[in-house]
Design an enzyme around this catalytic site. Structure first.
Site, PDB file in Angstrom:
ATOM      1  N   GLU A 196       6.737  -0.312  26.255  1.00 18.37           N
ATOM      2  CA  GLU A 196       5.834  -1.456  26.364  1.00 18.37           C
ATOM      3  C   GLU A 196       5.355  -1.926  25.000  1.00 18.37           C
ATOM      4  O   GLU A 196       4.298  -1.503  24.533  1.00 18.37           O
ATOM      5  CB  GLU A 196       4.607  -1.099  27.231  1.00 18.37           C
ATOM      6  N   GLU A 212       8.770   0.438  35.550  1.00 11.97           N
ATOM      7  CA  GLU A 212       7.470   1.072  35.779  1.00 11.97           C
ATOM      8  C   GLU A 212       6.564   0.108  36.523  1.00 11.97           C
ATOM      9  O   GLU A 212       6.456  -1.057  36.147  1.00 11.97           O
ATOM     10  CB  GLU A 212       6.847   1.439  34.417  1.00 11.97           C
TER      11      GLU A 212
HETATM   12  C1  DCB Z   1       1.328   1.489  30.871  1.00  6.70           C
HETATM   13  C2  DCB Z   1       2.009   2.635  30.172  1.00  6.70           C
HETATM   14  C3  DCB Z   1       1.737   3.977  30.788  1.00  6.70           C
HETATM   15  C4  DCB Z   1       0.331   3.980  31.311  1.00  6.70           C
HETATM   16  C5  DCB Z   1       0.314   3.010  32.473  1.00  6.70           C
HETATM   17  C6  DCB Z   1      -1.071   2.814  33.079  1.00  6.70           C
HETATM   18  O1  DCB Z   1       0.273   1.030  30.076  1.00  6.70           O
HETATM   19  F1  DCB Z   1       3.361   2.454  30.053  1.00  6.70           F
HETATM   20  O2  DCB Z   1       1.945   4.974  29.822  1.00  6.70           O
HETATM   21  O3  DCB Z   1       0.002   5.266  31.799  1.00  6.70           O
HETATM   22  O4  DCB Z   1       0.843   1.742  32.130  1.00  6.70           O
HETATM   23  O5  DCB Z   1      -1.982   2.402  32.123  1.00  6.70           O
HETATM   24  C7  DCB Z   1      -1.268   5.762  31.433  1.00  6.70           C
HETATM   25  C8  DCB Z   1      -1.528   7.008  32.252  1.00  6.70           C
HETATM   26  C9  DCB Z   1      -2.768   7.679  31.792  1.00  6.70           C
HETATM   27  C10 DCB Z   1      -2.701   7.919  30.292  1.00  6.70           C
HETATM   28  C11 DCB Z   1      -2.429   6.619  29.568  1.00  6.70           C
HETATM   29  C12 DCB Z   1      -2.261   6.791  28.047  1.00  6.70           C
HETATM   30  O6  DCB Z   1      -1.560   6.665  33.615  1.00  6.70           O
HETATM   31  O7  DCB Z   1      -2.941   8.900  32.475  1.00  6.70           O
HETATM   32  O8  DCB Z   1      -3.941   8.449  29.855  1.00  6.70           O
HETATM   33  O9  DCB Z   1      -1.224   6.067  30.054  1.00  6.70           O
HETATM   34  O10 DCB Z   1      -1.194   7.618  27.756  1.00  6.70           O
HETATM   35  C13 DCB Z   1      -0.313  -0.218  30.270  1.00  6.70           C
HETATM   36  C14 DCB Z   1       0.208  -1.156  31.127  1.00  6.70           C
HETATM   37  C15 DCB Z   1      -0.363  -2.404  31.249  1.00  6.70           C
HETATM   38  C16 DCB Z   1      -1.467  -2.730  30.500  1.00  6.70           C
HETATM   39  C17 DCB Z   1      -2.030  -1.808  29.630  1.00  6.70           C
HETATM   40  C18 DCB Z   1      -1.446  -0.550  29.516  1.00  6.70           C
HETATM   41  N1  DCB Z   1      -2.058  -4.009  30.624  1.00  6.70           N
HETATM   42  N2  DCB Z   1      -2.070   0.415  28.627  1.00  6.70           N
HETATM   43  O11 DCB Z   1      -1.530  -4.875  31.311  1.00  6.70           O
HETATM   44  O12 DCB Z   1      -3.152  -4.246  30.027  1.00  6.70           O
HETATM   45  O13 DCB Z   1      -2.958  -0.005  27.880  1.00  6.70           O
HETATM   46  O14 DCB Z   1      -1.704   1.598  28.597  1.00  6.70           O
END
Ligand code: DCB
Length: 445
Positions: A286, A373
């Site tokens: 991402e 994902e």
């Molecule tokens: C993505 C990432 C993934 C993340 C998930 C949910 O990030 F590819 O790594 O997973 O979506 O946020 C989360 C885990 C947590 C962990 C965190 C950091 O579920 O347990 O603590 O990663 O490693 C996204 C997707 C979309 C957006 C933002 C994120 N968005 N983000 O649209 O704003 O900031 O991580």
């Protein structure tokens, strides 16, 4: 009619009535567990049941949907494409002596009957051809040999991209469904052979191994993370699944910041899996934080030839800016390589119609899309679960034959995790170990 014949007829009627009351309806909440492969006690073809909506199932045989034509006992069932018609839906009824029967939604007096001679519609009766047993029991399946409910690499072979569609070695459209791991550095134990095999026994034909670069991932422990990644890939391959090797950039927002490490990693890993049709490469999870499509494109143009040099036929998945949402930007300025798909990610509680519109725009411009994902939660990985919004997304993906992997196969205490905290997936995954998200997703492979 003679007295004897009359009593014989009467006892036959009473017997039938008793057998019919022995068919008990399956409560909607438990209904999802009837997804999977079934075979009748009379043998014959294996039938795959897939939950369509509460209590109703679609049945397939080698990818084709069983469809009721004439409502007549002994009528041959047709195999057609899925049109969400009543004649293609079934309810599952438990048989008192064990096993289940599939009752047609077109007429509830008729059931599916399968013998070595074929697949038929028959008046509902207690006979072996109408009694089905699950082919691979969940707990047992994880340890032993697995007959996957869905076809995998052994049937489909090398995948490629035709127009916007992922197709198999014989050019037929393929849709892959499965789970993504969480970060291998934290939840590597849920990328085990047992856990991955268990998803296959629920019908998954895809696994995604998410190897974080930052956050104590690959860049901090190259040897350890590479070993975990390969173990996960090998486990998926041994279960006949397709598997995505995901270079999971996230807090390191721009893939160009570790382009050298990425090239070295993909050189090594694509040499190892050069002859393995199961493997797809996702070169940057991402891009975010102001990373432009131009940046991603520059990175992709450096990394893709490294993979293609070892494994010319592999499908390569390319992340897009804004956490893999700007597929429209990629479509407007596509890469010039073949067998490339652009990645879209969504979280059901955060991303709605606007993101589906980006996907539609991209497709209309000829850009192939893969959802490597998605979550039932909001974009933090928590909140919800938003099953209604997720269902809207999944019908959209199904309509466009877009493949997906769900975030994530782990027991973290967050709503996107498919397993309840403390679950042990090494010996398989029982339905009581699934979280609300897991129940929703596992019923939809
Ligand atoms: C993505 C990432 C993934 C993340 C998930 C949910 O990030 F590819 O790594 O997973 O979506 O946020 C989360 C885990 C947590 C962990 C965190 C950091 O579920 O347990 O603590 O990663 O490693 C996204 C997707 C979309 C957006 C933002 C994120 N968005 N983000 O649209 O704003 O900031 O991580």
């Amino acid at each position: 009619m003679s007295f004897r014949r009359c009593t014989a007829r009467l006892s036959a009627i009473l017997l039938t009535a008793a057998l019919l009351t022995a068919l008990t309806a399956v409560p909607a909440a438990a209904a999802a567990k009837y997804s999977g492969a079934f075979q009748s006690k009379s043998g014959g073809a294996k039938v795959t049941a897939k939950l369509y909506r509460s209590g109703k199932y679609r049945l397939t045989v080698s990818g084709k949907t069983l469809t009721v034509g004439k409502i007549r006992s002994g009528a041959k069932l047709k195999k057609a494409s899925w049109k969400k018609k009543k004649s293609q839906l079934w309810t599952v009824k438990k048989r008192s002596g064990g096993g289940v029967s599939f009752i047609s939604c077109a007429n509830k007096n008729y059931a599916l009957s399968v013998t070595k001679k074929g697949l038929f519609l028959k008046k509902k009766r207690a006979e072996a051809s109408q009694v089905f047993k699950k082919v691979a029991a969940k707990k047992a399946a994880a340890g032993g040999a697995v007959t996957n409910a869905k076809d995998g690499a052994a049937q489909h072979g090398w995948l490629s991209v035709k127009g916007t569609q992922l197709v198999d070695a014989s050019g037929r459209p393929v849709v892959l469904h499965g789970m993504s791991s969480h970060g291998l550095q934290w939840f590597g134990n849920f990328a085990s052979s047992g856990a991955i095999g268990a998803t296959a026994s629920y019908g998954a034909n895809l696994f995604r191994a998410a190897m974080y670069t930052a956050e104590n991932g690959y860049l901090s422990d190259k040897t350890g993370m590479y070993a975990r990644l390969c173990a996960a890939v090998d486990a998926a391959v041994s279960r006949n699944m397709y598997v995505i090797i995901d270079w999971h950039i996230l807090s390191d927002t721009n893939p160009r910041s570790h382009q050298g490490e990425a090239k070295a990693f993909f050189k090594k890993v694509s040499a190892r899996y050069a002859g393995t049709p199961n493997v797809l490469y996702e070169i940057c999870n991402e891009p975010n934080g102001g990373t432009s499509w131009k940046d991603v494109k520059t990175y992709a143009e450096a990394v893709i030839p490294v993979i293609r040099n070892n494994s010319p036929r592999s499908v390569i998945l390319v992340g897009t800016p804004t956490w893999s949402q700007d597929v429209d930007l990629a479509a407007a300025d596509p890469l010039s390589f073949g067998n490339i798909m652009y990645v879209c990610h969504f979280y059901a509680g955060t991303h709605f119609a606007f993101l589906r519109e980006k996907v539609s725009t991209a497709l209309s411009k000829g850009a192939p899309i893969f959802v490597t994902e998605w979550g039932t939660s909001d974009a933090s990985g928590n909140g919800g679960v938003f099953t209604k919004e997720a269902a809207t997304w999944l019908s959209f993906l199904a309509e466009h034959k877009i493949s997906w992997a769900n975030w994530s196969l782990c027991d973290k205490s967050e709503s996107s995790a498919a397993l309840k905290p403390g679950a042990n997936a090494d010996d398989g995954i029982s339905s009581s170990e699934l979280s609300a998200s897991g129940k929703f997703v596992f019923a939809r492979f």
